[in-house]
Scaffold this motif. Structure first.
Motif, mmCIF file in Angstrom:
data_model
loop_
_atom_site.group_PDB
_atom_site.id
_atom_site.type_symbol
_atom_site.label_atom_id
_atom_site.label_comp_id
_atom_site.label_asym_id
_atom_site.label_seq_id
_atom_site.Cartn_x
_atom_site.Cartn_y
_atom_site.Cartn_z
ATOM 1 N N PHE A 337 0.833 -1.197 0.000
ATOM 2 C CA PHE A 337 0.000 0.000 0.000
ATOM 3 C C PHE A 337 0.872 1.253 0.000
ATOM 4 C CE2 PHE A 337 -2.719 3.080 2.531
ATOM 5 C CZ PHE A 337 -3.468 3.475 1.430
ATOM 6 N N SER A 338 1.989 1.214 0.713
ATOM 7 C CA SER A 338 2.909 2.353 0.729
ATOM 8 C C SER A 338 3.479 2.589 -0.665
ATOM 9 C CB SER A 338 4.035 2.086 1.731
ATOM 10 O OG SER A 338 4.848 3.223 1.893
ATOM 11 N N ILE A 339 3.813 1.521 -1.360
ATOM 12 C CA ILE A 339 4.312 1.649 -2.733
ATOM 13 C C ILE A 339 3.224 2.245 -3.622
ATOM 14 C CG2 ILE A 339 5.088 0.371 -4.775
ATOM 15 C CD1 ILE A 339 6.393 -1.632 -2.841
ATOM 16 N N TYR A 340 1.988 1.825 -3.422
ATOM 17 C CA TYR A 340 0.858 2.367 -4.190
ATOM 18 C C TYR A 340 0.757 3.881 -3.988
ATOM 19 C CZ TYR A 340 -3.951 3.131 -5.765
ATOM 20 O OH TYR A 340 -5.069 3.603 -6.407
ATOM 21 N N LEU A 341 0.852 4.331 -2.743
ATOM 22 C CA LEU A 341 0.778 5.769 -2.465
ATOM 23 C C LEU A 341 1.915 6.524 -3.139
ATOM 24 C CD1 LEU A 341 -0.176 5.751 1.326
ATOM 25 C CD2 LEU A 341 -1.646 6.383 -0.596
ATOM 26 N N ALA A 342 3.119 5.922 -3.141
ATOM 27 C CA ALA A 342 4.255 6.561 -3.802
ATOM 28 C C ALA A 342 4.018 6.632 -5.312
ATOM 29 C CB ALA A 342 5.537 5.790 -3.496
ATOM 30 N N GLN A 343 3.526 5.555 -5.900
ATOM 31 C CA GLN A 343 3.212 5.556 -7.332
ATOM 32 C C GLN A 343 2.207 6.656 -7.657
ATOM 33 O OE1 GLN A 343 1.753 1.546 -7.717
ATOM 34 N NE2 GLN A 343 3.682 0.752 -8.558
ATOM 35 N N ASP A 344 1.170 6.743 -6.834
ATOM 36 C CA ASP A 344 0.128 7.740 -7.050
ATOM 37 C C ASP A 344 0.689 9.156 -6.951
ATOM 38 O OD1 ASP A 344 -2.523 8.477 -7.558
ATOM 39 O OD2 ASP A 344 -2.966 8.687 -5.437
ATOM 40 N N LYS A 345 1.535 9.383 -5.947
ATOM 41 C CA LYS A 345 2.141 10.708 -5.760
ATOM 42 C C LYS A 345 3.011 11.083 -6.955
ATOM 43 C CE LYS A 345 2.212 13.057 -2.692
ATOM 44 N NZ LYS A 345 1.453 14.290 -2.366
ATOM 45 N N LEU A 346 3.802 10.144 -7.436
ATOM 46 C CA LEU A 346 4.699 10.432 -8.555
ATOM 47 C C LEU A 346 3.931 10.592 -9.865
ATOM 48 C CD1 LEU A 346 7.731 8.079 -7.805
ATOM 49 C CD2 LEU A 346 7.314 10.434 -7.088
ATOM 50 N N ARG A 347 2.845 9.870 -10.021
ATOM 51 C CA ARG A 347 2.062 10.021 -11.255
ATOM 52 C C ARG A 347 1.405 11.390 -11.300
ATOM 53 N NH1 ARG A 347 -1.856 5.357 -13.711
ATOM 54 N NH2 ARG A 347 -3.467 6.145 -12.286
ATOM 55 N N GLU A 348 0.970 11.901 -10.131
ATOM 56 C CA GLU A 348 0.411 13.251 -10.077
ATOM 57 C C GLU A 348 1.419 14.283 -10.568
ATOM 58 O OE1 GLU A 348 -0.821 14.118 -6.150
ATOM 59 O OE2 GLU A 348 -2.514 12.714 -6.153
ATOM 60 N N LYS A 349 2.695 14.031 -10.295
ATOM 61 C CA LYS A 349 3.747 14.963 -10.683
ATOM 62 C C LYS A 349 4.355 14.621 -12.039
ATOM 63 C CE LYS A 349 5.049 15.964 -5.894
ATOM 64 N NZ LYS A 349 4.879 17.428 -5.974
ATOM 65 N N ASN A 350 3.724 13.666 -12.732
ATOM 66 C CA ASN A 350 4.188 13.230 -14.054
ATOM 67 C C ASN A 350 5.596 12.645 -13.988
ATOM 68 O OD1 ASN A 350 3.527 12.833 -16.779
ATOM 69 N ND2 ASN A 350 4.720 14.632 -17.412
#
Length: 397
Positions: A337-350
């Motif tokens: 889940f922590s990796i998911y949150l990191a993926q989501d955060k980085l995708r927001e920033k392209n």
């Protein structure tokens, strides 16, 4: 073979360094911004020192008219760190020194920590010690405790250990129970002199007398991992339960975490027990802490991308979402889940274009490494990028 979750010296030191570096730089350390480099301009002043990495601003070391000491202190620190302004370390140091001359005790601690840490100013423990000892004479022992703790974990010589003991004893005598707790940790992990290591029980008594809640965790870890070199997990649990019954919030959280995550050594993960402990002792916690612990237990059982997506929405709405401590606990509770949150955060920033699946794919790992290089406080990214410390640094910005 001992599991990597065993609280080794390295892990213990990381936790302590994170705890003591608590000036406003802690917030800055989490910011995902490009590393600042020196720039030249026909209008800029020449570099004033090798530590100055940006052109001078229009701000000077002179206090503004009517400026309070707290505002002057904040402006000086911001100039040193480059937070919300163009970095000018020399001017920032002058502002803090001017505030100190006016009797601002907090500036003694802030400037001392900057010299002690060495991230924004060249590390200078002698200068830090001078500032901290001046603060101690005025009744503020925070700085001498921080330096003593740093020296204790980093000690390379007997002289380093003796100085660490001196500073921590000074802070403890000055009323800081956490200093006695640090000495207890040091004795537990053989980081003090032989004579001081033998004083473990004395340090525990003094920390308890001053009401430092963390000392019960030290004692529990002694029993879990080091009691007479033979672990006694039953005694550790009993010790934690006794402290929890007395309202020790640290003991309550530790009990819940111990069974929520297991320790990979002699306590297995048992979510039912973790929930039972939270139900039994939760009323002794603040409502905010109760909700946090309940959420961490909820996160522990999430497995699919769909579950992660729903949980992420709830997580982002939490007031403690950007807390490094919360993010580190979340990683320990559910790494995927922590990796998911990191993926989501980085995708927001392209900065990541892969799927949101909570998996440590090649594309995910490459993006995490790239982003870690841009953190102002690079120490928050471990060499092992997939760790609670690194993920917390990336997510909590």
């Amino acid at each position: 073979m001992l599991n990597t979750n065993f609280p080794t010296f390295k892990a213990r030191r990381v936790n302590h360094m994170r705890r003591i570096f608590c000036v406003s730089l802690a917030g800055l350390s989490m910011m995902l911004i490009p590393t600042v480099h020196a720039q030249s301009s026909t209008n800029s002043a020449p570099a004033v020192a090798e530590q100055t990495v940006a052109a001078a601003t229009t701000e000077t070391a002179l206090p503004n008219a009517g400026e309070s000491l707290s505002a002057q202190r904040e402006r000086g620190e911001n100039l040193i760190t480059g937070w919300n302004t163009t970095q000018n370390k020399e001017e920032g140091v002058k502002l803090l020194e001017a505030a100190i001359e006016k009797g601002d005790r907090r500036s003694l601690i802030i400037l001392g920590r900057l010299y002690m840490d060495g991230q924004f100013l060249k590390r200078d423990h002698r200068r830090a010690l001078d500032l901290f000892q001046r603060a101690a004479k005025n009744g503020d022992f925070e700085g001498v405790e921080a330096l003593g703790e740093t020296l204790m974990w980093d000690a390379k010589t007997p002289a380093d250990r003796r100085e660490a003991e001196r500073l921590l004893n000074l802070a403890g005598t000055g009323g800081r129970g956490s200093a006695w707790t640090t000495l207890a940790y040091g004795a537990l992990y053989d980081k003090l002199s032989s004579a001081a290591n033998a004083n473990y029980n004395t340090y525990v008594e003094k920390a308890r007398a001053l009401g430092d809640a963390q000392i019960e965790i030290v004692e529990a870890e002694r029993l879990l991992y080091r009691a007479s070199r033979r672990p006694n997990p039953s005694a550790a649990i009993a010790s934690l339960e006794k402290a929890a019954s007395g309202g020790n919030s640290e003991a309550i959280k530790y009990l819940v975490k111990l069974y929520r995550d297991g320790n990979g050594y002699n306590v297995k993960r048992n979510l039912a027990k973790a929930r039972a402990y939270l139900k039994k002792y939760g009323t002794k916690l603040s409502s905010e802490t109760q909700q946090q612990q309940a959420f961490l237990l909820q996160a522990a059982v999430a497995r699919s991308s769909t579950e992660f997506s729903k949980l992420a929405h709830t997580a982002r709405a939490r007031t403690d979402f950007t807390s490094t401590d919360f993010q580190r606990q979340l990683y320990q509770s559910n790494q995927n889940f922590s990796i998911y949150l990191a993926q989501d955060k980085l995708r927001e920033k392209n900065l990541y274009k892969g799927p949101l699946n909570g998996r440590a794919t090649t594309r995910t790992m490459a993006s995490l490494r790239d982003v870690c290089k841009t953190l102002v406080w690079k120490g928050n990214c471990d060499k092992k990028i997939l760790s609670d410390r690194s993920l917390a640094a990336i997510i909590a910005n």
